[in-house]
Each structure stands twice: as structure tokens, then as C-alpha cells.
Design an enzyme around this catalytic site. Structure first.
Site, short mmCIF file in Angstrom:
data_model
loop_
_atom_site.label_atom_id
_atom_site.label_comp_id
_atom_site.label_asym_id
_atom_site.label_seq_id
_atom_site.Cartn_x
_atom_site.Cartn_y
_atom_site.Cartn_z
N ASP A 34 94.03 60.03 39.91
CA ASP A 34 94.55 58.72 39.56
C ASP A 34 95.96 58.85 38.97
O ASP A 34 96.29 59.89 38.40
CB ASP A 34 93.66 58.04 38.52
CG ASP A 34 92.31 57.63 39.10
OD1 ASP A 34 92.23 57.46 40.32
OD2 ASP A 34 91.36 57.49 38.31
N TYR A 76 87.84 69.31 34.00
CA TYR A 76 88.78 68.37 33.39
C TYR A 76 88.72 68.47 31.87
O TYR A 76 87.66 68.75 31.30
CB TYR A 76 88.41 66.92 33.75
CG TYR A 76 88.40 66.60 35.22
CD1 TYR A 76 89.51 66.01 35.83
CD2 TYR A 76 87.27 66.84 36.00
CE1 TYR A 76 89.48 65.69 37.18
CE2 TYR A 76 87.26 66.53 37.35
CZ TYR A 76 88.36 65.95 37.94
OH TYR A 76 88.35 65.64 39.28
N ASP A 91 89.05 52.82 32.27
CA ASP A 91 90.10 53.65 31.68
C ASP A 91 91.07 52.75 30.93
O ASP A 91 90.91 51.52 30.89
CB ASP A 91 90.79 54.52 32.73
CG ASP A 91 91.52 53.72 33.81
OD1 ASP A 91 91.97 52.59 33.53
OD2 ASP A 91 91.65 54.23 34.94
N ARG A 136 85.85 58.87 34.68
CA ARG A 136 85.90 57.52 34.13
C ARG A 136 84.50 56.94 33.99
O ARG A 136 84.19 56.25 33.01
CB ARG A 136 86.72 56.61 35.03
CG ARG A 136 88.21 56.74 34.87
CD ARG A 136 88.93 55.83 35.83
NE ARG A 136 88.67 56.17 37.21
CZ ARG A 136 88.83 55.36 38.25
NH1 ARG A 136 89.22 54.12 38.04
NH2 ARG A 136 88.61 55.76 39.48
#
Length: 295
Positions: free
Chosen positions: A39, A67, A81, A179
Site C-alpha cells: 500500500d 512486517y 488504517d 490491516r
């Protein structure tokens, strides 16, 4: 013609497509693609293939990813988010560290996850995020994903303790939406949650320590050569001269003895093909060089 992988440290605010466009200009070729979208708000490892290495990308997309992220507890947003409108705010002051750790543990392992409605998943031929931005309500089906690790590193109170920011590391299967993990962690705790920061630090064998910023690449364009990329990604088979010729013509050779897709290399180290055992022989799934042509 250079072929290989570029491990990019994607900057915040850039789309993955923006990065591909920049690499095309730096590499001087149109044949560039990426493995696994990030993203715009996310940073970190974006694996970009140049020329023949684009044929490896489909084998990279399905690898594990790691991540680092920050999850804000106490707010639920339309996009799950920080870029989306806040839909609901609840005081998260009473949530304890142990409750957060227990909720993360419940989201670890093989789970069913409903992707964020603003994901790129297609619904009746149109991206889900496009439908949401057009004002539609979109319900996506849950899908199985595996969360190998969901580690809590730090918890900070914000806005006088009403909100809590949680720094985490997530190691997960392909297809996982961090997310959605943030959303589900907040939902489990009864206060809502969303993602405020996301950085991908590993894609399969390729880590952030190998990554270059776009500024660094503009100064010195650096590729991970095609053969090195395949060696790091897949099991390896070293070929004889005769086997190299047969594979380069797309013909089968004696079985490798493994169920896994295997990278087959010529005696000079060039990547010849990706092979897989079928009916007692190694069948070329993808040939990188015709006979007499450099890989």
C-alpha cells in the site's frame, strides 16, 4: 540485456506501480514487474524483476512475509488504517498488556481472515477498494491464512491514555492483510483498532538489509543477478552438459528426486530452467534460455 531482481526499500506515499515505473527508467527497459503489492502508506521490501527475472516473480509472490507495524487501539477506521475516516472511537485505557498479548495469541496460527474492504480483491470484475470509494458496502469472504508469529514489542499510551499504540512484528503467509489483523485485534479487545504504520522487512529469502532506496538506485543501479536470485529462492540442481542442452530445447531429463520446483543450472552457472518431477522425469516448467543463448 541485464536480468535480475531489484530489492527496493519502497518509500511511504509511493504505489508499487510508481516504483515499477521508476525502475523501468533506471533500468532502461519496459520489462519490469513486482512481486506482492505494498500500500502507499507502507514502506520496505518490494521485490522488482527486470527482464527475464520477471518470470520468477510468480514464485516469489507466494512466499512468507515479515512486517513490523504499529496498531492503534481505540479507533476503528473505514480502511482499517490511518488513511481512512475514523468510524468509531472508544476509550482503550482499561485494556491491559496481558489482554493484548492474549488477543494476539488468538490471532496466531491458521486462521480465517476477512480481508479489508479496501483491498485490491476483485468483486464482480471490479477492485473492492474502487467499490468502497464509490460508496458501496462490500463484504468479502473469509480466507485461510497462517500467522506464524504475532509478536508484541512495545505499548504506548496516547491522548492521555485513551488510545494505545502497539508495536508488533508479524510473520505470515502470502495473502495476509496486516490491516485486517489490526482491525481484528481491536475487535477482539472490544475497542476497535487500525494500522498506523507498516514496514515489510522480509519477502521469502529477500530481506530489508538487501534493499536499496530509489535514491541509492539512481546513483548506482544494482541488480541481484538472475542466477543468484534463483539460487536463493529455490532448491538447486547442477546439470551436466548434455542435460543442459536437452533442457534448453524444452526436453525432459532424468528426475531430480524432489517434489519441489527446482532451479537447474548449466556447468557455467547460468540458470537454464525451472524443473519439476513428473512421471519419473524432470519436466521443464519454465526455460530461461534457448539452446546457445545466455540466460
Amino acid at each position: 540485456m541485464l536480468s535480475g531482481l531489484v530489492i527496493v526499500d519502497k518509500p511511504r506515499g509511493w504505489t508499487s506501480h510508481d516504483v515499477v515505473g521508476r525502475v523501468r527508467r533506471l533500468a532502461g527497459t519496459r520489462k519490469v514487474g513486482h512481486a506482492g503489492t505494498l500500500d502507499p502508506m507502507a514502506t520496505g521490501v518490494l521485490v522488482v524483476g527486470v527482464n527475464k527475472a520477471t518470470r520468477l516473480l510468480s514464485h516469489i509472490v507466494g512466499t512468507e512475509k515479515t512486517y513490523t507495524a504499529t496498531i492503534r487501539l481505540g479507533q476503528r477506521t473505514v480502511t482499517d488504517d490511518a488513511e481512512g475516516e475514523v468510524l468509531e472511537e472508544r476509550i482503550a485505557a482499561a485494556v491491559t498488556e496481558q489482554q493484548i498479548r492474549d488477543a494476539a495469541a488468538r490471532l496466531t496460527g491458521e486462521i480465517l481472515q476477512i480481508p479489508s474492504s479496501v483491498s485490491a480483491i476483485k468483486v464482480a470484475g471490479e477492485r473492492s477498494y474502487a467499490r468502497v470509494r464509490a460508496g458501496e458496502e462490500v463484504s468479502l469472504a473469509a480466507r485461510p491464512v497462517t500467522i506464524h508469529a504475532f509478536l508484541i514489542h512495545a505499548i504506548r499510551r496516547e491522548r492521555g491514555g485513551k488510545l494505545q499504540d502497539v508495536d508488533v512484528t508479524v510473520r505470515c503467509s502470502s495473502g495476509t492483510y496486516v490491516r485486517a489483523l489490526a482491525r481484528d485485534l481491536g475487535a477482539d479487545l472490544g475497542v476497535g483498532g487500525h494500522l498506523t504504520a507498516l514496514r515489510r522487512i522480509q519477502v521469502g529469502p529477500y530481506g530489508i538489509e538487501q534493499a536499496h532506496t530509489l535514491e541509492q538506485l539512481a546513483e548506482h543501479f544494482e541488480l541481484l543477478p538472475l542466477s543468484d536470485a534463483a539460487r536463493s529462492l529455490l532448491p538447486v540442481r547442477e546439470l551436466s552438459g548434455d542435460e543442459t542442452v536437452e533442457l534448453s530445447f524444452g526436453r525432459r531429463i532424468p528426475a531430480t528426486g524432489s517434489d519441489s520446483l527446482t532451479a537447474a543450472f548449466a556447468p557455467d552457472g547460468a540458470l537454464v530452467a525451472l524443473v519439476k518431477d513428473v512421471a519419473g522425469q524432470a519436466k521443464p516448467e519454465l526455460v530461461f534460455a534457448a539452446h546457445g543463448e545466455d540466460a
